[in-house]
Motif scaffolding. Structure first.
Motif, short mmCIF file in Angstrom:
data_model
loop_
_atom_site.label_atom_id
_atom_site.label_comp_id
_atom_site.label_asym_id
_atom_site.label_seq_id
_atom_site.Cartn_x
_atom_site.Cartn_y
_atom_site.Cartn_z
N LEU A 115 5.12 -7.34 -6.21
CA LEU A 115 4.87 -5.90 -6.11
C LEU A 115 6.05 -5.09 -6.61
O LEU A 115 5.88 -4.06 -7.28
CB LEU A 115 4.53 -5.54 -4.67
CG LEU A 115 3.24 -6.20 -4.14
CD1 LEU A 115 2.98 -5.80 -2.70
CD2 LEU A 115 2.04 -5.86 -5.02
N TYR B 233 2.39 -1.23 -7.05
CA TYR B 233 2.92 -0.81 -5.75
C TYR B 233 2.61 0.66 -5.48
O TYR B 233 2.27 1.03 -4.35
CB TYR B 233 4.43 -1.06 -5.74
CG TYR B 233 5.01 -1.36 -4.38
CD1 TYR B 233 4.20 -1.73 -3.31
CD2 TYR B 233 6.38 -1.31 -4.17
CE1 TYR B 233 4.74 -2.02 -2.07
CE2 TYR B 233 6.94 -1.59 -2.93
CZ TYR B 233 6.11 -1.95 -1.89
OH TYR B 233 6.66 -2.23 -0.67
N SER C 278 -4.88 -7.16 -4.46
CA SER C 278 -3.49 -7.58 -4.71
C SER C 278 -3.19 -8.90 -4.01
O SER C 278 -2.49 -9.76 -4.56
CB SER C 278 -2.52 -6.49 -4.23
OG SER C 278 -2.73 -5.28 -4.94
N ILE D 39 1.96 -6.20 3.33
CA ILE D 39 2.00 -5.36 2.14
C ILE D 39 1.82 -3.89 2.51
O ILE D 39 2.54 -3.01 2.03
CB ILE D 39 0.92 -5.81 1.14
CG1 ILE D 39 1.31 -7.17 0.54
CG2 ILE D 39 0.72 -4.77 0.04
CD1 ILE D 39 0.19 -7.82 -0.25
N ALA E 6 4.70 -1.01 2.08
CA ALA E 6 4.41 0.09 1.16
C ALA E 6 4.64 1.45 1.81
O ALA E 6 5.15 2.37 1.17
CB ALA E 6 2.98 -0.03 0.65
#
Length: 457
Positions: free
Chosen positions: A278, A285, A315, A414, A418
């Motif tokens: 990422l 991202y 992803s 993730i 993020a």
């Protein structure tokens, strides 16, 4: 003379002489380019190795299908001979190294611990440990993201298995299993599985023994204090077949340790590669950030919210395709098998490679490009994956029983990274290492640019 007899006389394709030595060097510890080159040169079937370490390698979706759709009622392949390399970690009674009725019985008794309702109940544990990891990162400093997510996922695995009762022993369990995992991640050609003083095998077995003691003590406590605390261990202890059959304590112990090891090793490898992938693809991202902000806002993540993160899900699939933790796994043939015009003799150790399959242009357009959009079934250029061309968790009746847990864990990681962090990669591109599991060589060093507050909405 029959065609089969002619095949018996024909040597399987594969390197010989100096070429064999070159491939041997390539397969020792970092087999990735060597595996791809074996497929390019010799096609879907090739033989490699010598003596007890001679293998038949099968490449591609059709090879995966041959091995993974075996009929459990009349198997042509068995797993234990090849996967016995895992026994120093998982134990001799673990489901993953079982065959036949032992495997069927153990899987049936373990399955209730991984039903959807239980898995979704572990999301608060996942999210709490991810927050704990992030909040320990120094803003402006550098951290090894692979080491960090490895510790985080180890804590998630142990808390999910044991609740909070063994939390104080998490680091010890991690250290001991790390010793054993490093041993089984060696090339088979470099192993010496004999319990002699000073050997890496003895150190691995001793480390596994110390984990055994902790787990057996916890099992004894649970037997003395029966209750359902909502964790995996209680589900294993309570599992009961229609005929009253239950897992014995030693079976429970081996299932528990194999679940810790797989959750810790494979899942954390995928998580480390997720950070790298990422941060290497900032446009991906950015799209993840936008989706998490739109779907979750400032609300704590739940299983329901994670299920709504469509692009995050794509992803995760792309991470598992391009950075699948498994490099090679296999079976042993118990009868002669014909495949791709070749005869694989009974008794052969047969390997398939997820790593190679996930990089074949005939299965994947532009296979080396990290592109989550390839999983969008509504896209005009969508190409549905061929059966058995995507096998990060294996398939068939032996598919990894914890696959849904692992995918949910990756989604949570993730999403929280993020929305809570700003990170950037440090140093040159990361290279893979390892045989049983593909680790990021040297870790994934990142600079921590900022850390936002934990969501409280």
């Amino acid at each position: 003379m029959t065609g089969l007899t002619e095949q018996r006389r024909r040597r399987l394709p594969g390197p010989t002489g100096p070429a064999h030595l070159r491939y041997a060097r390539g397969l020792l510890g970092r087999p990735y380019d060597a595996l791809l080159d074996l497929h390019r040169r010799y096609g879907p079937v090739c033989a490699f190795g010598f003596g007890s370490q001679r293998y038949v390698m099968l490449f591609g979706a059709e090879a995966n299908q041959l091995l993974l759709t075996d009929n459990p009622a009349r198997p042509r392949f068995l797993s234990r001979d090849v996967l016995s390399l895992l026994i120093p970690v998982v134990g001799a009674r673990a489901m993953v190294v079982s065959d036949g009725e032992d495997h069927r019985r153990r899987r049936a008794l373990v399955r209730p611990a991984f039903v959807r309702r239980r898995i979704e109940g572990y999301v608060p544990v996942m999210v709490d440990e991810i927050h704990r990891m992030i909040e320990g990162w120094p803003v402006g400093g550098t951290v090894n993201a692979f080491a960090a997510v490895r510790s985080c996922i180890r804590r998630i695995a142990i808390r999910s298995l044991f609740g909070d009762r063994l939390q104080a022993h998490t680091d010890q369990i991690g250290r001991e299993l790390e010793t054993a995992l490093k041993y089984i991640n060696r090339s088979p050609f470099l192993r010496f599985d004999h319990d002699l003083p000073g050997t890496a095998y003895r150190r691995a077995m001793a480390a596994r023994g110390r984990v055994d003691e902790l787990v057996r003590a916890e099992i004894a406590k649970r037997r003395a204090e029966p209750d359902d605390r909502g964790d995996v261990l209680d589900a294993l202890l309570a599992a009961c077949a229609d005929d009253g059959d239950q897992l014995a304590d030693l079976e429970v112990r081996d299932q528990v340790i194999s679940l810790i090891a797989s959750g810790y090793d494979s899942s954390s490898s995928a998580a480390g590669w997720a950070v790298y992938a990422l941060l290497s693809n900032p446009e991906v991202y950015d799209r993840i950030r936008a989706e998490v902000a739109r779907v979750a806002g400032d609300r704590p993540l739940t299983a329901g919210l994670l299920g709504e993160l469509t692009y995050v899900g794509w992803s995760v699939s792309e991470i598992l395709r391009l950075y699948t933790p498994g490099v090679l796994t296999g079976r042993s043939a118990i009868e002669d098998i014909e495949f791709a015009g070749e005869l694989i003799p009974a008794g052969s150790k047969v390997l398939y490679s997820q790593y190679v399959t996930h990089r074949l242009p005939r299965h994947w357009a532009d296979p080396l490009t990290f592109r989550p959009e390839r999983w969008d079934s509504a896209a005009a250029d969508y190409r549905e994956p061929a059966p058995f061309s995507f096998v990060p968790f294996g398939g068939g009746y032996r598919k990894c029983i914890g696959w849904a847990f692992a995918e949910l864990e990756l989604r949570a990681l993730i999403a929280e990274l993020a929305r809570r962090t700003e990170l950037s990669l440090v140093g040159p591109p990361v290279q893979p290492t390892g045989v049983a599991t593909m680790w990021p060589r040297g870790g994934v060093p990142v600079t921590v640019r900022s850390v936002r507050a934990r969501p409280t909405g």
